[in-house]
Motif scaffolding. Structure first.
Motif, PDB file in Angstrom:
ATOM      1  N   MET A   1       0.912  -1.196  -0.032  1.00 31.24           N
ATOM      2  CA  MET A   1       0.066   0.124   0.075  1.00 31.24           C
ATOM      3  C   MET A   1       0.928   1.359  -0.065  1.00 31.24           C
ATOM      4  N   ASP A   2       1.671   1.478   0.932  1.00 31.37           N
ATOM      5  CA  ASP A   2       2.744   2.561   0.908  1.00 31.37           C
ATOM      6  C   ASP A   2       3.309   2.643  -0.644  1.00 31.37           C
ATOM      7  N   GLU A   3       3.801   1.407  -0.899  1.00 34.15           N
ATOM      8  CA  GLU A   3       4.679   1.723  -2.466  1.00 34.15           C
ATOM      9  C   GLU A   3       3.446   2.492  -3.503  1.00 34.15           C
ATOM     10  N   GLN A   4       2.358   1.996  -3.496  1.00 37.68           N
ATOM     11  CA  GLN A   4       1.311   2.570  -4.430  1.00 37.68           C
ATOM     12  C   GLN A   4       0.998   4.165  -3.922  1.00 37.68           C
ATOM     13  N   LEU A   5       1.004   4.336  -2.990  1.00 35.36           N
ATOM     14  CA  LEU A   5       0.948   5.879  -2.400  1.00 35.36           C
ATOM     15  C   LEU A   5       2.173   6.680  -2.989  1.00 35.36           C
ATOM     16  N   HIS A   6       3.291   6.022  -2.821  1.00 31.67           N
ATOM     17  CA  HIS A   6       4.700   6.827  -3.272  1.00 31.67           C
ATOM     18  C   HIS A   6       4.545   7.051  -4.557  1.00 31.67           C
ATOM     19  N   ALA A  35       8.206  13.669  -0.042  1.00 32.20           N
ATOM     20  CA  ALA A  35       9.015  12.649   0.332  1.00 32.20           C
ATOM     21  C   ALA A  35       8.501  11.421  -0.178  1.00 32.20           C
ATOM     22  N   MET A  36       7.338  11.041  -0.136  1.00 29.99           N
ATOM     23  CA  MET A  36       6.723   9.856  -0.847  1.00 29.99           C
ATOM     24  C   MET A  36       7.021   9.645  -2.210  1.00 29.99           C
TER      25      MET A  36
END
Length: 58
Positions: A1-6, A35-36
């Protein structure tokens, strides 16, 4: 999920949205959105570097 937001942060910035618009879309502050996007770029560059073969190794 974090990678998708980044990735989304990076895509939106590359599409010409200013950082305040990117931050609003992601529901965070501007510095976090930046930052993302930077994290996504760094991770993508690192993966590309690892996948690239050396052309002139002897």
């Amino acid at each position: 999920m974090d990678e998708q937001l980044h990735e989304l942060a990076w895509q939106l910035s590359q599409a010409g949205h200013d950082w305040s618009a990117v931050a609003e879309e992601l529901g965070c502050d501007v510095s976090l959105a930046q930052a993302m996007a930077e994290r996504y770029r760094e991770d993508t560059d690192a993966r590309a570097q690892q996948a690239q073969f050396r052309l002139f190794d002897v």
